[in-house]
Design a protein around this motif. Structure first.
Motif, PDB file in Angstrom:
ATOM      1  N   LEU A   1       0.828  -1.193   0.000  1.00 35.38           N
ATOM      2  CA  LEU A   1       0.000   0.000   0.000  1.00 35.38           C
ATOM      3  C   LEU A   1       0.868   1.252   0.000  1.00 35.38           C
ATOM      4  CD1 LEU A   1      -2.522  -1.006   2.810  1.00 35.38           C
ATOM      5  CD2 LEU A   1      -2.817  -1.317   0.350  1.00 35.38           C
ATOM      6  N   ASP A   2       0.283   2.337  -0.468  1.00 33.45           N
ATOM      7  CA  ASP A   2       0.903   3.648  -0.309  1.00 33.45           C
ATOM      8  C   ASP A   2       0.332   4.267   0.957  1.00 33.45           C
ATOM      9  OD1 ASP A   2       2.319   3.322  -2.618  1.00 33.45           O
ATOM     10  OD2 ASP A   2       0.915   4.433  -3.876  1.00 33.45           O
ATOM     11  N   VAL A   3       1.103   4.327   1.990  1.00 37.44           N
ATOM     12  CA  VAL A   3       0.661   4.821   3.287  1.00 37.44           C
ATOM     13  C   VAL A   3       1.174   6.240   3.485  1.00 37.44           C
ATOM     14  CG1 VAL A   3       0.781   4.482   5.787  1.00 37.44           C
ATOM     15  CG2 VAL A   3       0.617   2.506   4.254  1.00 37.44           C
ATOM     16  N   GLU A   4       0.280   7.115   3.944  1.00 36.59           N
ATOM     17  CA  GLU A   4       0.672   8.514   4.144  1.00 36.59           C
ATOM     18  C   GLU A   4       1.565   8.653   5.372  1.00 36.59           C
ATOM     19  OE1 GLU A   4      -1.356  12.931   4.654  1.00 36.59           O
ATOM     20  OE2 GLU A   4      -2.566  11.187   4.102  1.00 36.59           O
ATOM     21  N   GLN A   5       2.725   9.238   5.169  1.00 37.47           N
ATOM     22  CA  GLN A   5       3.661   9.507   6.257  1.00 37.47           C
ATOM     23  C   GLN A   5       4.227  10.905   6.066  1.00 37.47           C
ATOM     24  OE1 GLN A   5       6.671   6.481   6.548  1.00 37.47           O
ATOM     25  NE2 GLN A   5       5.193   4.786   6.558  1.00 37.47           N
ATOM     26  N   ASN A   6       3.975  11.762   7.062  1.00 38.53           N
ATOM     27  CA  ASN A   6       4.467  13.145   7.006  1.00 38.53           C
ATOM     28  C   ASN A   6       4.024  13.855   5.728  1.00 38.53           C
ATOM     29  OD1 ASN A   6       5.872  12.800   9.478  1.00 38.53           O
ATOM     30  ND2 ASN A   6       7.588  11.837   8.370  1.00 38.53           N
ATOM     31  N   GLY A   7       2.771  13.603   5.344  1.00 37.05           N
ATOM     32  CA  GLY A   7       2.213  14.296   4.185  1.00 37.05           C
ATOM     33  C   GLY A   7       2.581  13.689   2.850  1.00 37.05           C
ATOM     34  N   GLN A   8       3.303  12.552   2.832  1.00 38.46           N
ATOM     35  CA  GLN A   8       3.679  11.923   1.584  1.00 38.46           C
ATOM     36  C   GLN A   8       3.246  10.459   1.593  1.00 38.46           C
ATOM     37  OE1 GLN A   8       7.895  12.470   1.078  1.00 38.46           O
ATOM     38  NE2 GLN A   8       7.657  14.535   0.260  1.00 38.46           N
ATOM     39  N   LEU A   9       2.954   9.912   0.377  1.00 37.08           N
ATOM     40  CA  LEU A   9       2.584   8.510   0.244  1.00 37.08           C
ATOM     41  C   LEU A   9       3.853   7.684   0.086  1.00 37.08           C
ATOM     42  CD1 LEU A   9      -0.526   8.735  -2.127  1.00 37.08           C
ATOM     43  CD2 LEU A   9      -0.478   8.389   0.346  1.00 37.08           C
ATOM     44  N   VAL A  10       4.045   6.738   1.008  1.00 39.87           N
ATOM     45  CA  VAL A  10       5.261   5.923   1.035  1.00 39.87           C
ATOM     46  C   VAL A  10       4.875   4.464   0.804  1.00 39.87           C
ATOM     47  CG1 VAL A  10       7.234   5.172   2.414  1.00 39.87           C
ATOM     48  CG2 VAL A  10       6.321   7.513   2.658  1.00 39.87           C
ATOM     49  N   PRO A  11       5.460   3.782  -0.212  1.00 33.73           N
ATOM     50  CA  PRO A  11       5.176   2.348  -0.421  1.00 33.73           C
ATOM     51  C   PRO A  11       5.522   1.544   0.833  1.00 33.73           C
ATOM     52  CG  PRO A  11       6.386   3.266  -2.278  1.00 33.73           C
ATOM     53  CD  PRO A  11       6.420   4.307  -1.197  1.00 33.73           C
ATOM     54  N   THR A  12       4.537   0.803   1.335  1.00 28.51           N
ATOM     55  CA  THR A  12       4.702   0.086   2.595  1.00 28.51           C
ATOM     56  C   THR A  12       4.052  -1.284   2.506  1.00 28.51           C
ATOM     57  OG1 THR A  12       4.597   2.199   3.775  1.00 28.51           O
ATOM     58  CG2 THR A  12       4.328   0.182   5.095  1.00 28.51           C
ATOM     59  N   GLU A  13       4.698  -2.302   3.050  1.00 29.46           N
ATOM     60  CA  GLU A  13       4.125  -3.638   3.135  1.00 29.46           C
ATOM     61  C   GLU A  13       3.335  -3.737   4.436  1.00 29.46           C
ATOM     62  OE1 GLU A  13       3.210  -7.317   1.592  1.00 29.46           O
ATOM     63  OE2 GLU A  13       4.603  -5.906   0.656  1.00 29.46           O
ATOM     64  N   VAL A  14       2.007  -3.816   4.315  1.00 29.20           N
ATOM     65  CA  VAL A  14       1.129  -3.867   5.479  1.00 29.20           C
ATOM     66  C   VAL A  14       0.596  -5.283   5.628  1.00 29.20           C
ATOM     67  CG1 VAL A  14      -0.969  -2.946   6.521  1.00 29.20           C
ATOM     68  CG2 VAL A  14       0.495  -1.456   5.150  1.00 29.20           C
ATOM     69  N   PRO A  15       0.604  -5.858   6.835  1.00 30.27           N
ATOM     70  CA  PRO A  15       0.079  -7.221   7.019  1.00 30.27           C
ATOM     71  C   PRO A  15      -1.346  -7.345   6.502  1.00 30.27           C
ATOM     72  CG  PRO A  15       1.207  -6.487   8.998  1.00 30.27           C
ATOM     73  CD  PRO A  15       1.135  -5.298   8.086  1.00 30.27           C
ATOM     74  N   TYR A  16      -1.624  -8.431   5.819  1.00 28.98           N
ATOM     75  CA  TYR A  16      -2.949  -8.660   5.232  1.00 28.98           C
ATOM     76  C   TYR A  16      -3.883  -9.214   6.296  1.00 28.98           C
ATOM     77  CZ  TYR A  16      -6.267  -9.832   1.539  1.00 28.98           C
ATOM     78  OH  TYR A  16      -7.371  -9.896   0.722  1.00 28.98           O
ATOM     79  N   VAL A  17      -4.987  -8.520   6.558  1.00 32.51           N
ATOM     80  CA  VAL A  17      -5.916  -8.898   7.614  1.00 32.51           C
ATOM     81  C   VAL A  17      -7.341  -8.893   7.059  1.00 32.51           C
ATOM     82  CG1 VAL A  17      -6.854  -8.293   9.871  1.00 32.51           C
ATOM     83  CG2 VAL A  17      -4.424  -7.928   9.394  1.00 32.51           C
ATOM     84  N   CYS A  18      -8.109  -9.927   7.402  1.00 28.46           N
ATOM     85  CA  CYS A  18      -9.522  -9.986   7.029  1.00 28.46           C
ATOM     86  C   CYS A  18     -10.356 -10.205   8.286  1.00 28.46           C
ATOM     87  CB  CYS A  18      -9.790 -11.127   6.050  1.00 28.46           C
ATOM     88  SG  CYS A  18      -9.059 -10.910   4.419  1.00 28.46           S
TER      89      CYS A  18
END
Length: 344
Positions: free
Chosen positions: A125-142
């Motif tokens: 995902l592109d996660v917002e950090q300090n006002g910018q979108l940073v490519p980040t691997e987020v654990p997949y949860v359902c």
């Protein structure tokens, strides 16, 4: 970024979300709903929702994805195609005899959809950090949660229409409560009218209806048969198809190769009907069903089950990943509801 991640991004690990954070999250969700409606690209892999198109979703609605639908143990109970054709033709014949609900002066048609979704988030995902979108691997949860949508359509269509969405909270996310109103069913921000997705020229003969659907194939879905099944069920699930056209579309469903039925299936509210579905080998035998009342031809819910798809996490028996109930009734008034939710 998906909707659950948008809300998660507002979360403080030590404190409950503040009103300001919740409001910011809702604004982001409303923006994402517009993105989805207008076909803007998403940052998550494509996943099919329980309801492929909720025709009466407001522009400001929260749209939450669900895992790909895959056949579970239906192969044990689904009768052969000839039985499906018999049941569908019977339902089509009974539909003609049924008088659809009609709101009288001052009354409303009330369309209620109650769903239990498999809300999934994570991945790249592109996660917002300090006002910018940073490519980040987020654990997949359902995780499953309930979603109830109520639409109140006045007998006088020029009066105010009301749409109400409520979702239950999950283990780490608050519930959501959104209200939208529009005089005449449409404003600059929302269009609450489900009949906009019911074409006026649906034939009333089953063979003609099948040809009408088939002639509109545009290369979507994995193949023509899947596209025809999805197109027919998309129209039927609006709950607003007149009886004669509904009967023709049920007859057309019987002509789609691969369609099978499962009898005595309960929707999310426990009402039983006939589940009509089709498994698609190109999607690892993915299967999505509508549940109909065989005596009226009305869609009373939908069901999805997970099987061979490796990224699906069922939350119910037999690989269940999604279940809903749909009901159309006449009511005398709209209940007291909160003020309209902001449009973002």
């Amino acid at each position: 970024m998906d909707e659950l991640t948008l809300l998660r991004s507002t979360r403080d690990e030590s404190l409950a979300p503040s009103d300001e954070k919740l409001q910011a999250a809702r604004t982001q969700l409303l923006d994402r709903a517009r993105d989805l409606r207008e076909g803007r690209p998403r940052r998550l892999p494509r996943r099919r929702p329980l309801l492929a198109r909720v025709a009466w979703t407001a522009a400001g609605a929260v749209v939450v994805t669900v895992g790909v639908v895959v056949a579970g143990n239906l192969g044990q109970s689904a009768p052969p195609a000839s039985a499906a054709q018999k049941v569908l033709r019977h339902a089509a014949a009974e539909t003609i005899k049924y008088s659809d609900p009609v709101a009288g002066p001052g009354q409303y048609l009330h369309l209620r959809q109650h769903s239990r979704w498999q809300g999934c988030s994570g991945g790249k995902l592109d996660v917002e950090q300090n006002g910018q979108l940073v490519p980040t691997e987020v654990p997949y949860v359902c995780e499953p949660y309930d979603d109830t949508r109520d639409l109140y359509m006045p007998a006088d269509s020029g009066r105010e229409w009301v749409w109400h969405l409520v979702t239950t909270a999950t283990s780490d996310l608050p519930g959501i409560d959104i209200v939208q109103r529009a005089v005449g069913g449409k404003s600059d921000d929302v269009d609450l009218r489900p009949m906009n997705d019911v074409p006026a020229d649906i034939p009333t003969d089953a063979q003609d209806a099948y040809k009408w659907i088939d002639d509109r194939y545009d290369g979507s879905s994995s193949n023509r048969d899947e596209a025809n099944f999805v197109r027919i069920t998309d129209i039927l699930r609006t709950g607003m198809v007149p009886a004669a056209s509904r009967a023709a579309l049920l007859g057309a469903l019987a002509k789609v190769p691969g369609v099978t039925i499962t009898e005595n299936v309960a929707n999310l509210d426990g009402v039983r009907g006939v589940a009509i579905g089709r498994s698609e080998p190109a999607r690892e035998d993915a299967r999505q069903e509508i549940i109909i009342d065989p005596n009226t031809g009305l869609v009373i819910g939908e069901r999805t089950l997970a099987g061979r798809a490796p990224d699906q996490i069922p939350w119910g028996p037999d690989g269940l990943t999604g279940l809903s109930a749909l009901q159309l009734t006449v009511v005398d008034a709209v209940p007291d509801l909160p003020a309209d939710s902001p449009q973002g």
